[in-house]
Enzyme design. Structure first.
Site, PDB file in Angstrom:
ATOM      1  N   HIS A  37      30.844  60.378  -3.038  1.00  0.00           N
ATOM      2  CA  HIS A  37      30.920  59.505  -4.217  1.00  0.00           C
ATOM      3  C   HIS A  37      31.327  60.256  -5.473  1.00  0.00           C
ATOM      4  O   HIS A  37      31.684  59.641  -6.466  1.00  0.00           O
ATOM      5  CB  HIS A  37      29.560  58.825  -4.443  1.00  0.00           C
ATOM      6  CG  HIS A  37      29.265  57.780  -3.413  1.00  0.00           C
ATOM      7  ND1 HIS A  37      29.390  56.431  -3.669  1.00  0.00           N
ATOM      8  CD2 HIS A  37      28.889  57.881  -2.124  1.00  0.00           C
ATOM      9  CE1 HIS A  37      29.081  55.755  -2.571  1.00  0.00           C
ATOM     10  NE2 HIS A  37      28.775  56.612  -1.619  1.00  0.00           N
ATOM     11  N   ASP A  87      34.215  62.066 -13.341  1.00  0.00           N
ATOM     12  CA  ASP A  87      33.467  61.033 -12.627  1.00  0.00           C
ATOM     13  C   ASP A  87      34.182  60.712 -11.325  1.00  0.00           C
ATOM     14  O   ASP A  87      35.415  60.607 -11.311  1.00  0.00           O
ATOM     15  CB  ASP A  87      33.382  59.759 -13.489  1.00  0.00           C
ATOM     16  CG  ASP A  87      32.024  59.065 -13.380  1.00  0.00           C
ATOM     17  OD1 ASP A  87      31.449  59.098 -12.286  1.00  0.00           O
ATOM     18  OD2 ASP A  87      31.572  58.499 -14.379  1.00  0.00           O
TER      19      ASP A  87
HETATM   20  C1  GDG Z   1      27.974  57.714  -8.545  1.00  0.00           C
HETATM   21  C2  GDG Z   1      29.181  58.541  -9.004  1.00  0.00           C
HETATM   22  C3  GDG Z   1      30.640  56.568  -8.540  1.00  0.00           C
HETATM   23  C4  GDG Z   1      23.677  51.837 -15.423  1.00  0.00           C
HETATM   24  N1  GDG Z   1      22.778  51.603 -16.388  1.00  0.00           N
HETATM   25  C5  GDG Z   1      22.104  50.498 -16.031  1.00  0.00           C
HETATM   26  C6  GDG Z   1      22.608  50.042 -14.812  1.00  0.00           C
HETATM   27  N2  GDG Z   1      23.575  50.898 -14.453  1.00  0.00           N
HETATM   28  C7  GDG Z   1      24.398  50.743 -13.246  1.00  0.00           C
HETATM   29  C8  GDG Z   1      25.793  50.344 -13.584  1.00  0.00           C
HETATM   30  C9  GDG Z   1      26.557  50.821 -12.362  1.00  0.00           C
HETATM   31  C10 GDG Z   1      25.756  52.048 -11.938  1.00  0.00           C
HETATM   32  O1  GDG Z   1      24.496  51.983 -12.566  1.00  0.00           O
HETATM   33  C11 GDG Z   1      26.405  53.352 -12.357  1.00  0.00           C
HETATM   34  O2  GDG Z   1      27.460  53.628 -11.523  1.00  0.00           O
HETATM   35  P1  GDG Z   1      28.593  54.662 -11.930  1.00  0.00           P
HETATM   36  O3  GDG Z   1      29.685  54.552 -10.948  1.00  0.00           O
HETATM   37  O4  GDG Z   1      29.053  54.371 -13.307  1.00  0.00           O
HETATM   38  O5  GDG Z   1      27.912  56.110 -11.957  1.00  0.00           O
HETATM   39  P2  GDG Z   1      26.868  56.973 -11.029  1.00  0.00           P
HETATM   40  O6  GDG Z   1      25.499  56.456 -11.120  1.00  0.00           O
HETATM   41  O7  GDG Z   1      27.042  58.385 -11.512  1.00  0.00           O
HETATM   42  O8  GDG Z   1      27.394  56.835  -9.531  1.00  0.00           O
HETATM   43  C12 GDG Z   1      30.261  57.621  -9.574  1.00  0.00           C
HETATM   44  C13 GDG Z   1      29.420  55.880  -7.965  1.00  0.00           C
HETATM   45  O9  GDG Z   1      28.454  56.827  -7.500  1.00  0.00           O
HETATM   46  C14 GDG Z   1      29.779  54.946  -6.818  1.00  0.00           C
HETATM   47  O10 GDG Z   1      30.537  55.591  -5.852  1.00  0.00           O
HETATM   48  O11 GDG Z   1      31.460  55.588  -9.169  1.00  0.00           O
HETATM   49  O12 GDG Z   1      31.398  58.371  -9.929  1.00  0.00           O
HETATM   50  O13 GDG Z   1      28.792  59.522  -9.984  1.00  0.00           O
HETATM   51  O14 GDG Z   1      26.513  49.883 -11.343  1.00  0.00           O
HETATM   52  O15 GDG Z   1      25.831  48.980 -13.810  1.00  0.00           O
HETATM   53  N3  GDG Z   1      22.157  48.939 -14.183  1.00  0.00           N
HETATM   54  C15 GDG Z   1      21.127  48.264 -14.783  1.00  0.00           C
HETATM   55  N4  GDG Z   1      20.586  48.659 -15.971  1.00  0.00           N
HETATM   56  C16 GDG Z   1      21.026  49.760 -16.621  1.00  0.00           C
HETATM   57  O16 GDG Z   1      20.513  50.108 -17.686  1.00  0.00           O
HETATM   58  N5  GDG Z   1      20.654  47.156 -14.211  1.00  0.00           N
END
Ligand code: GDG
Length: 468
Positions: free
Chosen positions: A158, A366
């Site tokens: 990821h 990322d």
């Molecule tokens: C890893 C990789 C890759 C965030 N704050 C809140 C909240 N979130 C949710 C978002 C989104 C998720 O968390 C974050 O996903 P990301 O992709 O932006 O980042 P990582 O957590 O680092 O994920 C990344 C991912 O895996 C998938 O393969 O894209 O590159 O690092 O869904 O909405 N959700 C809620 N409250 C919050 O305050 N409910």
């Protein structure tokens, strides 16, 4: 269709859904398991202290069985806080300065992978398709193979896979690559990550790619591909539309008194570029006095990995920085930055995305970044906002309607904020439509289907084959 067995570090069991830590993986995988039936195994998030972990705790939910194991204090320290989050995570995010390599942590990492494999073994059926997720579990296929497992095993990374010069700073890099060669299919977020992997194999003469998607290393033949992860686009769009009437969203809207909203949503992590982003926003306000008092930036940043020292320190830095900007530029009736250092409920989040004129997504590095995709999916088609996106997020390879920025270039990002705030409706619509069209087609089910059909296709029958 064979059963699916998913293994990931953390498992979002049903009764934990509400309070589950924010993360992209959970949302993405439940759908695939629901469709195929199977098992999702991983760490419970709990420690058994100094005692060995007790039996697996099994939770049935429809056709999904969740299987959770505790880990000892030592396991958590060495495998999770140690090697996974203080070696693999920083190195894969190009932060060599933050990597803290130790042999104890490295051997704990391999030991815990062996332990997971041992516990999974009795749950496996001969034709299960096994899908291992992320950097915590790279050695899993080798551990399973050593225990006689012949099933198809796929792995999806990821996070980014850095180029050889960066990857090789990790003393154990060759072992890590060797572990990847035990999978039938290794999936990356982008073609850049895949190219970096092939480059790493070639650089040290430990493997090559005889044809696109085909890999040979350490006398094993396997496949590699780019599978950019998506979101449940259509569902999320509907969710955001309905969330617009959510009481808290309405309250937030009223509190803005028609000021355009800029939103940032990120786990508190040094890879997300939070300090650079706040600097750029401050620069935008300083350079554009007419926007001062007329715009609001909301940064939602749930705490994450607080036990790791770098994260604890960052929590203070970001809070202080937001406070400093508010102190310097705020007025009696206007706060430049609203900073929320905890998780907000998903319906509220969706409604806030939709309210925001600008989605500010500027990670320094990322794997993909699902926030960028969620922000786009949540927009009102009649009045969509603008996505400002770091060129170093995997999502930048797909989101061609975004304003791409280099997060290290403070002035460039400040200029993009100005451009986004002032962008005419027609241009906003055209840019949004381009991105939305792609997101609707390349959603999370497509991602699962693409990966799983490549993993199971007949052509790969000679899985985990020895190269001849
Ligand atoms: C890893 C990789 C890759 C965030 N704050 C809140 C909240 N979130 C949710 C978002 C989104 C998720 O968390 C974050 O996903 P990301 O992709 O932006 O980042 P990582 O957590 O680092 O994920 C990344 C991912 O895996 C998938 O393969 O894209 O590159 O690092 O869904 O909405 N959700 C809620 N409250 C919050 O305050 N409910």
């Amino acid at each position: 269709m064979s059963r699916l067995v998913v293994i990931s570090n953390r498992v979002p069991v049903p009764d934990e859904k509400k309070g589950a830590p924010a993360g992209g993986l959970a949302v993405a995988l439940r759908a695939a398991l629901e469709e195929r039936g199977g098992v999702w195994m991983g760490w419970s998030g709990k420690s058994s202290g100094e005692q060995d972990a007790g039996p697996l705790s099994m939770i049935e939910d429809g056709n999904i069985t969740y299987a959770l194991t505790d880990l000892t204090d030592r396991d958590v320290e060495e495998y999770y806080h140690g090697f996974a989050n203080r070696v693999l995570w920083p190195i894969c995010h190009y932060r060599l300065d933050l990597a803290d390599y130790g042999r104890k942590e490295m051997s704990g990492y391999f030991r815990v992978n062996g332990f997971f494999a041992e516990r999974l073994l009795p749950l496996l059926q001969p034709d299960d398709t096994i899908w291992v997720h992320d950097y915590h579990l790279i050695p899993m296929a080798r551990e399973l193979r050593e225990r006689g497992v012949r099933n198809r095993i796929g792995f999806f990374l990821h996070i980014p896979l850095p180029p050889a010069d960066v990857l090789f700073t990790m003393p154990v890099h060759e072992e890590i690559i060797k572990c990847l060669a035990h999978y039938d299919l290794v999936g990356f977020q982008t073609d850049h990550d895949l190219a970096n992997f092939v480059g790493a194999l070639e650089r040290e003469g430990i493997g090559h790619s005889p044809a696109p998607g085909h890999l040979v290393s350490f006398e094993r033949k396997f496949r590699g591909g780019a599978y950019p992860i998506g979101i449940e686009t259509a569902a999320f769009a509907g969710f955001a539309r309905r969330a617009a009437s959510h009481a808290m969203v309405r309250k937030a809207e009223e509190s803005l008194v028609s000021r355009p909203l800029i939103i940032g949503v990120d786990r508190l992590d040094y890879s997300k570029g939070l300090t650079q982003r706040i600097d750029a926003y401050e620069r935008f306000l300083v350079d554009n006095p007419h926007h001062r008092g007329n715009v609001t930036y909301l940064q939602v940043t749930p705490k994450s990995r607080s036990e790791v020292p770098e994260y604890e320190a960052m929590q203070r830095t970001v809070a202080e920085q937001a406070g400093r900007v508010n102190g310097a530029l705020g007025t009696v009736d206007w706060v430049p930055i609203r900073y929320i250092n905890r998780s907000v409920a998903r319906p509220l989040l969706a409604g806030l995305y939709r309210l925001a004129r600008v989605g500010l997504v500027t990670p320094l590095r990322d794997g993909m970044n699902l926030v960028a995709k969620e922000y786009v999916a949540a927009q009102n088609p009649e009045d969509p906002g603008v996505l400002i996106l770091s060129r170093f997020a995997g999502a930048a390879r797909e989101m061609n309607g975004a304003l791409l920025v280099n997060p290290y270039d403070m002035e460039g990002t400040a200029n993009a904020i100005k451009r986004a705030i002032e962008m005419p409706l027609e241009e906003r619509k055209a840019r949004w439509q381009q991105m939305m069209d792609r997101l609707l087609v390349h959603d999370v089910s497509r991602w699962c289907d693409d990966f799983l059909s490549d993993l199971t296709e007949e052509e790969n029958a000679a899985h985990a084959a020895l190269a001849t």
